[in-house]
Design a protein around this motif. Structure first.
Motif, PDB file in Angstrom:
ATOM      1  N   ARG A 135       0.635  -1.588  -0.117  1.00 12.41           N
ATOM      2  CA  ARG A 135       0.162   0.117   0.022  1.00 12.41           C
ATOM      3  C   ARG A 135       1.118   1.269  -0.013  1.00 12.41           C
ATOM      4  O   ARG A 135       2.316   0.971   0.725  1.00 12.41           O
ATOM      5  CB  ARG A 135      -1.149  -0.261   1.118  1.00 12.41           C
ATOM      6  CG  ARG A 135      -0.322  -0.019   2.541  1.00 12.41           C
ATOM      7  CD  ARG A 135      -1.251  -0.024   3.827  1.00 12.41           C
ATOM      8  NE  ARG A 135      -0.355  -0.078   5.091  1.00 12.41           N
ATOM      9  CZ  ARG A 135      -0.692   0.741   5.405  1.00 12.41           C
ATOM     10  NH1 ARG A 135      -1.194   2.460   5.593  1.00 12.41           N
ATOM     11  NH2 ARG A 135      -0.180   1.377   6.872  1.00 12.41           N
ATOM     12  N   SER A 138       0.527   7.944   2.324  1.00 13.12           N
ATOM     13  CA  SER A 138      -0.560   9.310   2.301  1.00 13.12           C
ATOM     14  C   SER A 138       0.106  10.173   1.352  1.00 13.12           C
ATOM     15  O   SER A 138       1.446  10.159   2.135  1.00 13.12           O
ATOM     16  CB  SER A 138      -1.880   9.930   2.783  1.00 13.12           C
ATOM     17  OG  SER A 138      -1.310  10.010   3.777  1.00 13.12           O
ATOM     18  N   LEU A 146      -4.413   7.601  -4.053  1.00 19.55           N
ATOM     19  CA  LEU A 146      -4.712   7.005  -3.881  1.00 19.55           C
ATOM     20  C   LEU A 146      -5.793   6.379  -3.876  1.00 19.55           C
ATOM     21  O   LEU A 146      -6.801   6.404  -3.127  1.00 19.55           O
ATOM     22  CB  LEU A 146      -4.199   6.698  -2.118  1.00 19.55           C
ATOM     23  CG  LEU A 146      -3.078   6.934  -1.411  1.00 19.55           C
ATOM     24  CD1 LEU A 146      -2.886   7.177   0.293  1.00 19.55           C
ATOM     25  CD2 LEU A 146      -1.733   6.964  -2.167  1.00 19.55           C
ATOM     26  N   ASN A 148      -8.099   2.845  -4.148  1.00 24.02           N
ATOM     27  CA  ASN A 148      -8.169   0.459  -3.432  1.00 24.02           C
ATOM     28  C   ASN A 148      -8.259  -0.471  -5.323  1.00 24.02           C
ATOM     29  O   ASN A 148      -9.401   0.428  -5.681  1.00 24.02           O
ATOM     30  CB  ASN A 148      -9.392   0.256  -2.512  1.00 24.02           C
ATOM     31  CG  ASN A 148      -8.974   1.747  -0.915  1.00 24.02           C
ATOM     32  OD1 ASN A 148      -7.587   1.581  -1.373  1.00 24.02           O
ATOM     33  ND2 ASN A 148     -10.179   1.632  -0.340  1.00 24.02           N
ATOM     34  N   ASN A 154      -5.375   1.063  -0.537  1.00 19.53           N
ATOM     35  CA  ASN A 154      -4.343   2.553  -1.672  1.00 19.53           C
ATOM     36  C   ASN A 154      -3.152   1.146  -1.774  1.00 19.53           C
ATOM     37  O   ASN A 154      -2.358   1.829  -2.029  1.00 19.53           O
ATOM     38  CB  ASN A 154      -4.088   2.489   0.236  1.00 19.53           C
ATOM     39  CG  ASN A 154      -4.860   3.767   0.685  1.00 19.53           C
ATOM     40  OD1 ASN A 154      -5.949   4.410   0.091  1.00 19.53           O
ATOM     41  ND2 ASN A 154      -4.197   4.071   2.082  1.00 19.53           N
TER      42      ASN A 154
END
Length: 207
Positions: A135, A138, A146, A148, A154
């Motif tokens: 992932r 941020s 970001l 999914n 992320n």
């Protein structure tokens, strides 16, 4: 008073005429390009989009980012019928470190060769099964979003901006299982010019 109104009306008519002439020239250039079989000249103000649409994006950045998950597999921008460039990408993707513990952090950098600039990025870490893993962390940069993809969180990151840059970096956390990944990027130089499948070297996630 009448004289002032007449002058104002004359100025307004002149402004409208100039606007119409400018629009006519733009339309003429586009028509001539199509007749000649050449692409319409790129507009630097056309916003890059990784959303599913057949229209040129004209919405604010926040709206453009809403459909990013739709390109999780293809990693291609939605720019009408534009296709990826066949030439070698003038960009490189690098990652550091190239060996990391499970859950460890890696810095991923994309840079233009000889400072070639870009306006859009879409990046994932793909494992041996061609799945996005890990992932991304941020960023305070408003141009970064970001996404999914699949069951992950992320595990994809984008950068989209009107203003071109020549380098950008992201932070990525390795998954909790041992694997080997390559960071894969789609890099957009302009609305109709982009490169797909720009990859880093292997990064090993160790036990």
């Amino acid at each position: 008073m009448c004289i002032l109104e007449a002058v104002a009306a004359s100025c307004m008519q002149s402004l409208i005429t100039r606007k119409m002439e400018s629009l006519s020239v733009s339309v003429l250039v586009a028509m001539l390009s199509l007749v000649a079989g050449s692409p319409i000249p790129d507009d630097p103000n056309r916003l890059i989009s990784f959303a599913v649409t057949t229209e040129a994006p004209t919405t604010p950045l926040a709206d453009v980012h809403q459909n990013l998950s739709s390109v999780c597999q293809s990693m291609l921008p939605s720019h009408n019928n534009s296709l990826p460039q066949n030439s070698d990408a003038p960009y490189k993707v690098s990652a550091s470190p190239v060996k990391v513990a499970r859950g460890g952090q890696v810095t991923v950098e994309l840079a233009g060769l000889d400072d070639v600039q870009f306006r859009g990025l879409f990046v994932q870490a793909r494992n041996g099964n061609d799945e996005p893993v890990g992932r991304f962390l941020s960023s305070d940069d408003k141009h970064v979003t970001l996404t999914n993809c699949g069951k992950g969180t992320n595990n994809a990151v984008s950068y989209i901006s009107y203003d071109p840059i020549s380098q950008f970096s992201f932070r990525w956390l390795a998954p909790e299982e041992a694997t080997t990944v390559r960071f894969r990027a789609t890099v957009v130089k302009s609305f109709s010019e982009f490169w797909f499948g720009v990859e880093s070297g292997p990064v090993v996630v160790e036990d």
